[in-house]
Design an enzyme around this catalytic site. Sequence first.
Site, PDB file in Angstrom:
ATOM      1  N   ASP A  54       0.859  -1.190   0.000  1.00 52.33           N
ATOM      2  CA  ASP A  54       0.000   0.000   0.000  1.00 52.33           C
ATOM      3  C   ASP A  54       0.895   1.240   0.000  1.00 52.33           C
ATOM      4  O   ASP A  54       1.675   1.449   0.934  1.00 52.33           O
ATOM      5  CB  ASP A  54      -0.881  -0.033   1.247  1.00 52.33           C
ATOM      6  CG  ASP A  54      -1.872   1.120   1.305  1.00 52.33           C
ATOM      7  OD1 ASP A  54      -1.747   2.074   0.528  1.00 52.33           O
ATOM      8  OD2 ASP A  54      -2.775   1.052   2.170  1.00 52.33           O
ATOM      9  N   ASN A  81       3.053   6.892 -10.395  1.00 46.87           N
ATOM     10  CA  ASN A  81       1.981   6.746 -11.370  1.00 46.87           C
ATOM     11  C   ASN A  81       0.631   6.386 -10.748  1.00 46.87           C
ATOM     12  O   ASN A  81      -0.411   6.798 -11.250  1.00 46.87           O
ATOM     13  CB  ASN A  81       2.372   5.668 -12.382  1.00 46.87           C
ATOM     14  CG  ASN A  81       1.190   5.187 -13.203  1.00 46.87           C
ATOM     15  OD1 ASN A  81       0.712   5.877 -14.093  1.00 46.87           O
ATOM     16  ND2 ASN A  81       0.704   3.992 -12.898  1.00 46.87           N
ATOM     17  N   TYR A 146     -10.113  15.066  -7.303  1.00 46.94           N
ATOM     18  CA  TYR A 146      -9.036  14.577  -8.169  1.00 46.94           C
ATOM     19  C   TYR A 146      -8.226  15.743  -8.718  1.00 46.94           C
ATOM     20  O   TYR A 146      -6.984  15.737  -8.657  1.00 46.94           O
ATOM     21  CB  TYR A 146      -9.635  13.759  -9.313  1.00 46.94           C
ATOM     22  CG  TYR A 146      -8.626  13.307 -10.346  1.00 46.94           C
ATOM     23  CD1 TYR A 146      -7.752  12.266 -10.091  1.00 46.94           C
ATOM     24  CD2 TYR A 146      -8.548  13.927 -11.599  1.00 46.94           C
ATOM     25  CE1 TYR A 146      -6.831  11.844 -11.040  1.00 46.94           C
ATOM     26  CE2 TYR A 146      -7.641  13.516 -12.556  1.00 46.94           C
ATOM     27  CZ  TYR A 146      -6.786  12.468 -12.267  1.00 46.94           C
ATOM     28  OH  TYR A 146      -5.876  12.061 -13.210  1.00 46.94           O
ATOM     29  N   VAL A 179      -6.761   8.704 -20.469  1.00 51.06           N
ATOM     30  CA  VAL A 179      -6.107   7.573 -21.116  1.00 51.06           C
ATOM     31  C   VAL A 179      -7.012   6.341 -21.014  1.00 51.06           C
ATOM     32  O   VAL A 179      -7.556   6.039 -19.949  1.00 51.06           O
ATOM     33  CB  VAL A 179      -4.747   7.279 -20.446  1.00 51.06           C
ATOM     34  CG1 VAL A 179      -4.030   6.151 -21.173  1.00 51.06           C
ATOM     35  CG2 VAL A 179      -3.882   8.539 -20.416  1.00 51.06           C
TER      36      VAL A 179
END
Length: 241
Positions: A54, A81, A146, A179
């Site tokens: 994690d 990422n 976000y 994406v």
Amino acid sequence: METRTALVTGAAQGLGQEFAVALAGRGYRVAGLDLVPQPETAEKVLDYVELIGDITDEAQIRQALDHLIGQFGTLHVLVNNAGVYPSRPFEEITPEEWRRIMRVNLEAPFLLTRAVLPYLKAAGRGRVVNIVSAAVLTAPPTMVPYVASKMGLIGFTRSLAAALGPYDITVNAIAPSMVRTATAERTVGADGGFEHVRDQQVVPRIQQPSDLVSTLLYVVDEGSGFLTGQTLNVSGGSAYL
């Protein structure tokens, strides 16, 4: 020349897997850190270390790094990422979900970068790459936390670049459009999100993970040591910095 080593978070699938495979193709030894096993990535990368943990847990990060260094002995590149991006109206976001998004998208890159920094310094040079989003420029109304987390990560990128420049460690961010990955399909694909974003771009197609590879390889290249603190917007012209 010394074989370089890279750590990619969220490497089990999607963009993280694409990055891991691309770095291996460029000659890197690669470690992938994810919550789940990464059999598909391991099959595609010859010199690969699978790390399960994690990224919001310091103890699990330390355990993963101990295993990485035990296998490879050094580290040169960190690619932050992994991320989460729920899409829903702002008034439906709970404080718990807000904190979770901030922990994964913003706090985890801080924890990981702090943890790997001694190894980057010991290697004498390094690259930190943060994956942000062109959404910080387009500001979709259903992705408020976000966007806030990714804007914070851009600020982290800029200030950290100033802090680490004296150690020959560069810090840059890459900002994709939407994406097409399995996670994005589940999160925003069902309601036409891909097509909506595509129609805002000047490049009229849906972005694929492979569209980010050349930018990543450019940022981590040995010859890119004078590029730092920057956000490279790779979004098909959906927005401009």
